[in-house]
Design a protein around this motif. Structure first.
Motif, mmCIF file in Angstrom:
data_model
loop_
_atom_site.group_PDB
_atom_site.id
_atom_site.type_symbol
_atom_site.label_atom_id
_atom_site.label_comp_id
_atom_site.label_asym_id
_atom_site.label_seq_id
_atom_site.Cartn_x
_atom_site.Cartn_y
_atom_site.Cartn_z
ATOM 1 N N SER A 85 0.854 -1.186 0.000
ATOM 2 C CA SER A 85 0.000 0.000 0.000
ATOM 3 C C SER A 85 0.888 1.233 0.000
ATOM 4 O O SER A 85 1.889 1.295 0.728
ATOM 5 C CB SER A 85 -0.898 0.014 1.240
ATOM 6 O OG SER A 85 -1.769 -1.102 1.243
ATOM 7 N N GLY A 86 0.543 2.216 -0.818
ATOM 8 C CA GLY A 86 1.349 3.429 -0.897
ATOM 9 C C GLY A 86 0.858 4.493 0.063
ATOM 10 O O GLY A 86 -0.141 4.329 0.777
ATOM 11 N N GLU A 87 1.575 5.611 0.078
ATOM 12 C CA GLU A 87 1.193 6.720 0.939
ATOM 13 C C GLU A 87 -0.056 7.425 0.423
ATOM 14 O O GLU A 87 -0.704 8.157 1.164
ATOM 15 C CB GLU A 87 2.348 7.719 1.053
ATOM 16 C CG GLU A 87 3.572 7.149 1.762
ATOM 17 C CD GLU A 87 4.682 8.164 1.894
ATOM 18 O OE1 GLU A 87 4.513 9.301 1.383
ATOM 19 O OE2 GLU A 87 5.705 7.852 2.529
ATOM 20 N N ASP A 88 -0.370 7.233 -0.855
ATOM 21 C CA ASP A 88 -1.579 7.810 -1.421
ATOM 22 C C ASP A 88 -2.193 6.812 -2.390
ATOM 23 O O ASP A 88 -1.608 5.773 -2.704
ATOM 24 C CB ASP A 88 -1.281 9.152 -2.117
ATOM 25 C CG ASP A 88 -0.147 9.042 -3.129
ATOM 26 O OD1 ASP A 88 -0.081 8.014 -3.846
ATOM 27 O OD2 ASP A 88 0.676 9.960 -3.209
ATOM 28 N N THR A 89 -3.389 7.138 -2.869
ATOM 29 C CA THR A 89 -4.120 6.217 -3.740
ATOM 30 C C THR A 89 -3.381 5.956 -5.038
ATOM 31 O O THR A 89 -3.341 4.812 -5.532
ATOM 32 C CB THR A 89 -5.518 6.784 -4.046
ATOM 33 O OG1 THR A 89 -6.226 6.951 -2.820
ATOM 34 C CG2 THR A 89 -6.309 5.846 -4.955
ATOM 35 N N THR A 91 -0.172 5.945 -5.679
ATOM 36 C CA THR A 91 0.956 5.031 -5.483
ATOM 37 C C THR A 91 0.475 3.603 -5.270
ATOM 38 O O THR A 91 1.031 2.653 -5.824
ATOM 39 C CB THR A 91 1.812 5.482 -4.290
ATOM 40 O OG1 THR A 91 2.229 6.828 -4.478
ATOM 41 C CG2 THR A 91 3.041 4.593 -4.134
ATOM 42 N N THR A 92 -0.581 3.454 -4.467
ATOM 43 C CA THR A 92 -1.151 2.116 -4.255
ATOM 44 C C THR A 92 -1.619 1.521 -5.576
ATOM 45 O O THR A 92 -1.346 0.357 -5.884
ATOM 46 C CB THR A 92 -2.330 2.193 -3.274
ATOM 47 O OG1 THR A 92 -1.865 2.670 -2.014
ATOM 48 C CG2 THR A 92 -2.976 0.818 -3.093
ATOM 49 N N ASN A 95 1.292 0.298 -7.613
ATOM 50 C CA ASN A 95 1.848 -0.948 -7.078
ATOM 51 C C ASN A 95 0.982 -2.149 -7.452
ATOM 52 O O ASN A 95 1.490 -3.212 -7.840
ATOM 53 C CB ASN A 95 1.982 -0.856 -5.563
ATOM 54 C CG ASN A 95 3.035 0.133 -5.110
ATOM 55 O OD1 ASN A 95 3.810 0.637 -5.927
ATOM 56 N ND2 ASN A 95 3.065 0.433 -3.827
ATOM 57 N N ASP A 301 -3.886 -4.845 -2.442
ATOM 58 C CA ASP A 301 -2.826 -4.174 -1.699
ATOM 59 C C ASP A 301 -2.817 -4.684 -0.261
ATOM 60 O O ASP A 301 -3.676 -5.469 0.158
ATOM 61 C CB ASP A 301 -2.990 -2.653 -1.756
ATOM 62 C CG ASP A 301 -4.127 -2.163 -0.874
ATOM 63 O OD1 ASP A 301 -5.149 -2.867 -0.776
ATOM 64 O OD2 ASP A 301 -3.996 -1.072 -0.283
#
Length: 314
Positions: A85-89, A91-92, A95, A301
């Motif tokens: 999971s990223g710091e924001d949508t 980035t997630t 990934n 994620d």
């Protein structure tokens, strides 16, 4: 004949790039060592990237294989790929898109008929797929333009540019004004051909969305009355514009009659369905999709995986 100055510049590009990217020297240190200005160093580094002397690749962390295997066994699935999971949508989503591209390469073989439903993540995954073996790609849903993103027609055009890939587009919006219009669109020869091919898919790539304004691309497109009716009928999630309840059963409302796209029954009949979902809120919908027999492979994620682990009995 190569000009001597060209060789000198090429060598300098390699040397400065090595100093900066591999040896970790600052631009100031490189400038002082080579007797040039810091701005010249910056220009040389930019030139090295432009000419391909330096290639920068950003690769998100790969899936947690062991955790995914344990979770797949608990759900009774073939596989689950878990991305960070990223710091924001955004980035997630990126990934998850990387993992989806890996799954697509693994399951899409030469001669396959592949159904693709649009989502922002599926759109992002195509950038990482690069090329596919010779296959047929069927658009599973009509277009639903989303601000800041593409749509299913743009996505199918991307596949059309891949060598050896034949495509079957659905030249229609995903949602039309009424049931009669939708029925008329489905009878159009090209659309009818594409949707009929969804009866004979080898692989399908779809997205599962939690049924809410923030987590479904369809929800904001319909009236408050339709939103309420779908929720009251038990809808907890959607896939390709089709709603389903906690048991994975289709939810039939007026919205369902206005959709031009694949049905849940067609996905259930598909041998290999790869579905993506991210965020904790989508976990009940993912369980429902598995229960209803829609999904074979999940790409999620970490947040969705954790929520799934909490939902499932130990």
């Amino acid at each position: 004949m190569t000009h001597p100055d060209s060789n000198l510049i090429s060598n300098l590009l390699v040397e400065v790039s090595t100093d900066y990217y591999l040896d970790g020297k600052s631009k100031v240190e490189i400038a002082r060592h080579r007797g040039i200005s810091r701005f010249q160093v910056a220009r040389l580094l930019a030139q090295a990237r432009d000419q391909g002397v330096v290639r920068i690749e950003i690769t998100p962390p790969r899936a947690d294989g062991e955790r995914g295997a344990r979770l797949a066994a608990r759900l009774g699935l073939r596989e689950i790929l878990i991305a960070a999971s990223g710091e924001d949508t955004a980035t997630t989503r990126e990934n998850v898109a990387v993992e989806l591209a890996h799954a697509a390469h693994e399951h899409i073989t030469e001669g396959a008929t592949v159904g693709v439903s649009w989502s922002r993540t599926v759109e992002a995954a195509v950038r990482h797929i690069g090329r596919l073996p010779q296959c047929d790609v069927v658009q599973l849903v009509g277009a639903l333009p989303v601000e800041g993103s593409g749509n299913s027609l743009a996505l199918i055009n991307t596949f059309e540019q891949m060598p050896g890939v034949r495509t079957w587009p659905v030249w229609s919006p995903l949602l039309v004004a009424d049931a009669a219009t939708a029925a008329g669109m489905r009878r159009q020869p090209e659309i009818a051909d594409a949707l009929a091919r969804a009866d004979h898919l080898d692989v399908a790539v779809v997205a599962i969305g939690h049924w809410s304004e923030r987590t479904s691309t369809v929800y904001p497109q319909i009236s408050p009355e339709e939103q309420h009716a779908a929720t009251e009928a038990g809808a907890i999630a959607e896939c390709s514009g089709r709603l389903f309840d906690a048991a994975g059963r289709p939810v039939r409302t007026s919205l369902d009659e206005r959709v031009v796209g694949v049905t849940l029954e067609q996905l259930v009949a598909t041998p290999q369905v790869i579905a993506i979902g991210y965020g904790a809120a989508v976990a009940p919908g993912l369980v429902a999709a598995v229960t209803g027999g829609v999904v074979d492979t999940l790409v999620v994620d970490d947040a969705a995986a954790t929520a799934l682990e909490d939902l499932l009995p130990h």
